[in-house]
Design an enzyme around this catalytic site. Structure first.
Site, mmCIF file in Angstrom:
data_model
loop_
_atom_site.group_PDB
_atom_site.id
_atom_site.type_symbol
_atom_site.label_atom_id
_atom_site.label_comp_id
_atom_site.label_asym_id
_atom_site.label_seq_id
_atom_site.Cartn_x
_atom_site.Cartn_y
_atom_site.Cartn_z
ATOM 1 N N SER A 49 2.413 31.899 49.201
ATOM 2 C CA SER A 49 2.911 32.862 50.188
ATOM 3 C C SER A 49 3.817 32.154 51.198
ATOM 4 O O SER A 49 4.473 32.806 52.008
ATOM 5 C CB SER A 49 1.749 33.549 50.921
ATOM 6 O OG SER A 49 0.850 32.593 51.446
ATOM 7 N N ASP A 87 -1.760 26.037 45.941
ATOM 8 C CA ASP A 87 -1.365 26.961 44.870
ATOM 9 C C ASP A 87 -0.443 26.282 43.869
ATOM 10 O O ASP A 87 0.504 25.580 44.264
ATOM 11 C CB ASP A 87 -0.582 28.134 45.471
ATOM 12 C CG ASP A 87 -1.433 29.378 45.642
ATOM 13 O OD1 ASP A 87 -2.497 29.482 45.002
ATOM 14 O OD2 ASP A 87 -1.020 30.256 46.424
ATOM 15 N N LYS A 117 -5.119 26.144 43.023
ATOM 16 C CA LYS A 117 -5.405 27.554 42.718
ATOM 17 C C LYS A 117 -4.332 28.058 41.768
ATOM 18 O O LYS A 117 -3.163 27.674 41.895
ATOM 19 C CB LYS A 117 -5.422 28.392 44.001
ATOM 20 C CG LYS A 117 -5.658 29.890 43.748
ATOM 21 C CD LYS A 117 -5.998 30.641 45.008
ATOM 22 C CE LYS A 117 -4.817 31.097 45.836
ATOM 23 N NZ LYS A 117 -3.823 31.923 45.138
ATOM 24 N N GLU A 119 -3.213 31.751 39.277
ATOM 25 C CA GLU A 119 -3.435 33.187 39.135
ATOM 26 C C GLU A 119 -3.679 33.567 37.676
ATOM 27 O O GLU A 119 -3.023 33.039 36.777
ATOM 28 C CB GLU A 119 -2.212 33.958 39.664
ATOM 29 C CG GLU A 119 -1.964 33.720 41.144
ATOM 30 C CD GLU A 119 -0.797 34.536 41.704
ATOM 31 O OE1 GLU A 119 -0.213 35.365 40.957
ATOM 32 O OE2 GLU A 119 -0.472 34.346 42.883
ATOM 33 N N GLU A 186 -8.096 39.616 45.153
ATOM 34 C CA GLU A 186 -7.097 40.232 46.043
ATOM 35 C C GLU A 186 -6.909 41.703 45.669
ATOM 36 O O GLU A 186 -6.668 42.035 44.500
ATOM 37 C CB GLU A 186 -5.758 39.471 45.940
ATOM 38 C CG GLU A 186 -4.688 40.087 46.839
ATOM 39 C CD GLU A 186 -3.459 39.193 47.033
ATOM 40 O OE1 GLU A 186 -3.459 38.032 46.552
ATOM 41 O OE2 GLU A 186 -2.508 39.665 47.672
#
Ligand code: KIV
Length: 269
Positions: A49, A87, A117, A119, A186
């Site tokens: 982000s 991330d 991390k 996704e 999320e």
């Protein structure tokens, strides 16, 4: 969380076992990392982000590994207690376990972070296994996954309906079986997030996933009120954007009026 000297992977599990909620915030630089670390935040997420919040991109997709490494090094260097997670940006792990491992090794070597991390669910289970086997803790990220925003049609709640909830639960089991040490959820309906949380042995950390998760994460600029717009699931705990604007205006007024620097802020001969 009961405050150990440094939060390590075993403390995440212990917190869940004791029913203590985990606190996670994003951080992208040394200044905020030090403040959040001293405030007792348990986990610092160097989130991709950073693209939207700091670099002015319209999504996380353009964020590069070099950008994540620079930010990760700053955050890990400033945090003395928090568990720092970096991330893996879009395009640096999807090709398979080898690519994920090369990326994860670079991140840990060059940043000093404790974990990465990524996704996705079943589709990245092999990557999570390869990283875990190499000694790299992995936090998984399920539900709305911003790197797939084009496929998901933008920021939309995931895991709705019986099929959606079943898919989410299967993904959660797959990532934990592959070795994930925690799972970010999320934009997931609260009852679904709560059922995933009770099913998993590792902690869940929610963002827009209700109070039934083992912990909560927010993007720090949302939490601190740095922006005009805040997502519905985020709460503003401050109004730092207006405070910063007021400070800049006061500085400008002083400079224009010749009131800064004054004697206190200058050097004599
Ligand atoms: O990049 C990020 O900030 C994240 C959070 C939204 C969990 O992944």
């Amino acid at each position: 969380m009961n405050a150990p000297q440094r939060v390590r992977v075993q403390h995440l599990q212990a917190a869940k076992d004791r029913g203590e909620r985990l606190v996670m915030l994003t951080a992208y630089d040394a200044v905020t990392a030090r403040i959040f670390d001293e405030a007792g935040v348990d986990l610092l997420l160097v989130g991709d982000s950073i693209g939207n919040t700091m670099h002015g991109y319209t999504s996380t997709l353009p964020v590069t590994l070099d950008e994540m490494v620079v930010a990760g090094r700053a955050v890990a260097g400033a945090a003395h207690r928090a568990f720092v997670v970096v991330d893996l940006p879009f395009g640096t792990y999807e090709a398979g376990p080898e690519q994920a491992l090369a990326t994860g090794v670079r991140v840990l070597k060059e940043t000093g972070a404790a974990a990465v991390k990524l996704e996705g669910g079943r589709r990245v289970a092999a990557q999570i296994r390869a990283l875990t086997d190499a000694g790299i803790p992995v936090v998984a990220h399920l539900g709305y996954t911003p790197q797939s925003e084009n496929l998901l049609g933008g920021p939309r709640v995931q895991g709705r309906g019986d099929d959606g909830a079943d898919r989410l639960r299967e993904d959660a089991v797959a990532v934990v079986d592959a070795g994930a040490v925690a799972v970010v959820l999320e934009m997931v309906p609260s009852p679904v997030a709560a059922s995933v949380t009770s099913m998993l042995r590792v902690p869940t950390i929610g963002i827009g996933a209700g109070a039934g998760c083992d912990g909560q994460v927010l993007v720090w600029v949302d939490m601190a009120g740095m922006t005009d717009w805040t997502p519905r699931f985020a709460k503003r705990y401050g109004e730092l954007g207006s405070a910063l604007g007021a400070a800049a205006r006061a500085f400008a007024d002083d400079v224009r009026a010749g009131a800064f620097p004054d004697a206190e802020h200058e050097f004599g001969a």
